[in-house]
Write a protein that holds these residues in place. Structure first.
Motif, PDB file in Angstrom:
ATOM      1  N   UNK A 428       4.075  40.585  77.306  1.00 19.18           N
ATOM      2  CA  UNK A 428       3.615  41.454  76.219  1.00 19.18           C
ATOM      3  C   UNK A 428       4.615  41.503  75.071  1.00 19.18           C
ATOM      4  N   UNK A 429       5.892  41.689  75.397  1.00 15.68           N
ATOM      5  CA  UNK A 429       6.903  41.804  74.340  1.00 15.68           C
ATOM      6  C   UNK A 429       7.063  40.495  73.582  1.00 15.68           C
ATOM      7  N   UNK A 430       7.146  39.398  74.294  1.00 15.43           N
ATOM      8  CA  UNK A 430       7.365  38.124  73.619  1.00 15.43           C
ATOM      9  C   UNK A 430       6.116  37.668  72.868  1.00 15.43           C
ATOM     10  N   UNK A 431       4.924  37.937  73.396  1.00 12.56           N
ATOM     11  CA  UNK A 431       3.706  37.611  72.649  1.00 12.56           C
ATOM     12  C   UNK A 431       3.634  38.399  71.348  1.00 12.56           C
ATOM     13  N   UNK A 445      -1.892  34.175  75.607  1.00 13.13           N
ATOM     14  CA  UNK A 445      -2.218  33.007  74.784  1.00 13.13           C
ATOM     15  C   UNK A 445      -3.538  32.392  75.245  1.00 13.13           C
ATOM     16  N   UNK A 446      -4.413  32.034  74.313  1.00 10.01           N
ATOM     17  CA  UNK A 446      -5.673  31.389  74.704  1.00 10.01           C
ATOM     18  C   UNK A 446      -5.432  29.941  75.116  1.00 10.01           C
ATOM     19  N   UNK A 447      -6.070  29.521  76.190  1.00  7.15           N
ATOM     20  CA  UNK A 447      -5.947  28.146  76.672  1.00  7.15           C
ATOM     21  C   UNK A 447      -7.306  27.468  76.572  1.00  7.15           C
ATOM     22  N   UNK A 448      -7.377  26.389  75.828  1.00  7.73           N
ATOM     23  CA  UNK A 448      -8.643  25.670  75.666  1.00  7.73           C
ATOM     24  C   UNK A 448      -9.151  25.113  76.985  1.00  7.73           C
ATOM     25  N   UNK A 449      -8.240  24.920  77.946  1.00  6.14           N
ATOM     26  CA  UNK A 449      -8.634  24.349  79.241  1.00  6.14           C
ATOM     27  C   UNK A 449      -8.688  25.411  80.333  1.00  6.14           C
ATOM     28  N   UNK A 450      -8.979  26.651  79.979  1.00  5.95           N
ATOM     29  CA  UNK A 450      -8.977  27.741  80.957  1.00  5.95           C
ATOM     30  C   UNK A 450      -9.997  27.508  82.070  1.00  5.95           C
ATOM     31  N   UNK A 451      -9.573  27.828  83.310  1.00  6.17           N
ATOM     32  CA  UNK A 451     -10.469  27.740  84.462  1.00  6.17           C
ATOM     33  C   UNK A 451     -10.476  29.042  85.262  1.00  6.17           C
TER      34      UNK A 451
END
Length: 563
Positions: A428-431, A445-451
């Motif tokens: 949370x802090x670093x994001x 972080x959003x991941x285009x390859x999320x499963x």
């Protein structure tokens, strides 16, 4: 225990599900002969079971091995009830995991004499523990997992070999050709072959056997750029593991037995940690994870409130006797997985078998010493010491001494993956520093390859390298497919704590629903790769195939993004 409680255990483990575990399951576990399948899953952990469910649902032939007598890992042989996020009843986990939770509740309604009030609870929590919305006995999780897999056992689609461990792997270039497993009962070996292998062991045991590149312990800040990372890497700096055990309290009884062999050592033991621990380990004070200041805990096995602080008895309570018809249980039961029995004097990963077993024995002595201390020396509110009415429950955990079959493992070998999740993606802090904002609805972080998805704070227990708690907020996150794909080996997929995370990010990817999500994605990935005649790497790196695979996941109730 009352006569009924013993019978309820027989029904739980020896009814439909239990009978299946005695008949086809054990037939598969004995005897010789090699086996071939579409996928071999080494390790019947929670992730391994989810991988089997995903693969079997898609029509694959599966062979699965398990080191202990029970499949289910964290929930069963390690006896830890689910650690989950606040939204688990409605979202943030796969449909199959939520169905599993529903099946556990239904098992209680069908096989246990609940009170009328408990029957009416839509979200029944049999133990009423504060750590989870579903605290339950390990044998119930085992029964439900067995019942879920039973049709595949009966049809021959699944073969399960209990009490088997991997001992050797044959490689053909960058592919695993076969894995040899040995029976811990007979010593016989058999060779397992398949186009794909899934490592669902608790420690990532297939990685060294196959030469798959991996890391252990803590990475250096210069390498990961994580806010909370150590200045220097230390592969041997690994989180504590814990030998858990259930405790029942029967008022007016005295169950105090012989003092454990190592009791004097553990009674006086002070962990050597930085920042310093609060004092002796066997004490009701500990280092508060968030600020590391000494914090007082309470303990009262009657369940009463304890002087403005957490009552450890209520924390992981897995049986609340008040939920059951009077006489069902002689007393409530709590699961002891506390700061006081975290073991930091050595590791289970990348040590000799003799050293591994030494540390497990010592960790068990710690837990037995904590039990004896609670019986005899734990401070009481009335000024006295000890609760002699506490007793162990061997029949609840399937062991002679009442300790869990297997240690609760928080950290394993982790593959060097195509993509590694770090604190930069989920902390949370670093994001907030990266995206320049901090708001209630921030996500990882959003991941285009999320499963898959998950949510849990980054929670690292004291370590063998001398670190005290490392505990800080994370954001609801996704599971990237790249973290399941080794950089080099083509047909080996991890299914639990051995994915591409760091020492820090592992702290939020290691919990029950996330491990289930990782495992189910692994099983589905193998099926898709076989169907499309593509490597897992090609599935991830071909946009249209990746999108097609993700559509197939969501069609099966697998969440790949947070609403």
């Amino acid at each position: 225990m009352t006569t009924f409680l013993r019978r309820s255990f027989l029904r739980t483990a020896g009814g439909l599900a239990g009978a299946l575990s005695v008949s086809p399951w054990l037939l598969a576990a004995d005897g010789g002969g090699d086996e071939a399948a579409d996928v071999v899953i080494i390790g019947g952990s929670l992730g391994g079971c989810a991988a089997a469910i995903g693969a079997l649902r898609r029509g694959l032939r599966v062979v699965m091995t398990e080191e202990t007598e029970w499949i289910g890992g964290q929930l069963t042989s390690q006896i830890v009830p689910p650690d989950e996020h606040a939204y688990i009843e409605t979202r943030g986990a796969n449909a199959s995991y939520r169905q599993f939770r529903t099946d556990i509740r239904d098992h209680y309604r069908q096989h246990f004499p609940l009170t009328e009030a408990a029957k009416q609870q839509p979200n029944l929590n049999p133990g009423g523990g504060s750590v989870s919305r579903l605290c339950h006995e390990p044998r119930v999780a085992l029964a439900v997992l067995n019942q879920t897999l039973a049709p595949y056992v009966e049809s021959g689609k699944l073969k399960l070999f209990l009490q088997h461990v991997p001992v050797q792997a044959e490689m053909e270039g960058d592919r695993v050709a076969s894995v040899a497993v040995r029976s811990l009962k007979s010593g016989e070996e058999r060779t397992l072959t398949a186009p794909y292998f899934i490592d669902a062991t608790e420690l990532g045991d297939l990685l060294p056997l196959t030469g798959t590149e991996y890391v252990t312990g803590a990475e250096a800040k210069a390498d990961t750029h994580e806010l909370h990372a150590a200045e220097t890497a230390d592969p041997a700096n690994q989180q504590a593991f814990t030998v858990c055990f259930p405790l029942q309290y029967v008022a007016g009884q005295d169950f105090v037995g012989d003092k454990p062999a190592d009791y004097d050592f553990w009674r006086d033991y002070v962990p050597e940690l930085t920042p310093p621990w609060s004092g002796k380990l066997l004490d009701l004070s500990y280092s508060s994870p968030r600020d590391l200041k000494p914090k007082k805990l309470g303990f009262d096995p009657t369940g009463a409130a304890t002087a403005g602080t957490l009552n450890l008895w209520n924390y992981r309570r897995i049986v609340n006797a008040a939920n059951f018809v009077p006489g069902t249980y002689e007393g409530s039961v709590t699961l002891v997985n506390w700061p006081q029995n975290d073991y930091v004097l050595g590791n289970l990963v990348d040590v000799s078998e003799a050293e591994k077993q030494k540390h497990i024995r010592q960790a068990k002595q710690l837990s037995l010493s904590l039990f004896y201390w609670l019986q005899t020396e734990c401070p009481r509110a009335d000024g006295g010491a000890g609760f002699p009415g506490l007793r162990l429950l061997p029949e609840m955990v399937g062991t002679e001494d009442g300790m869990a079959m297997y240690p609760y493992v928080r950290e394993a070998r982790r593959i060097l993956a195509e993509f590694t999740v770090t604190e930069l993606h989920v902390g949370a802090e670093q994001r907030a520093q990266i995206v320049g904002k901090k708001e209630p609805n921030m996500k990882g972080a959003p991941f285009a390859d999320s499963v898959g998805v998950g949510s849990y704070h980054i929670d690292l227990h004291p370590s063998s390298g001398g670190d005290n708690y490392i505990d800080f907020a994370s954001l609801p996150f996704q599971i990237p497919l790249g973290s399941l794909i080794p950089r080099r080996v083509e047909n080996l997929i991890p299914a639990c704590k051995n994915i591409g995370t760091t020492h820090l990010s592992n702290g939020c990817y290691r919990l029950h629903p996330v491990e289930w999500g990782i495992g189910e994605a692994a099983g589905c990935l193998v099926s898709y790769a076989l169907e499309k005649k593509l490597s897992p790497r090609a599935v991830r790196n071909t946009p249209e195939k990746l999108a097609d695979f993700q559509r197939s996941l969501t069609a099966e109730g697998i969440e790949i993004a947070w609403a």
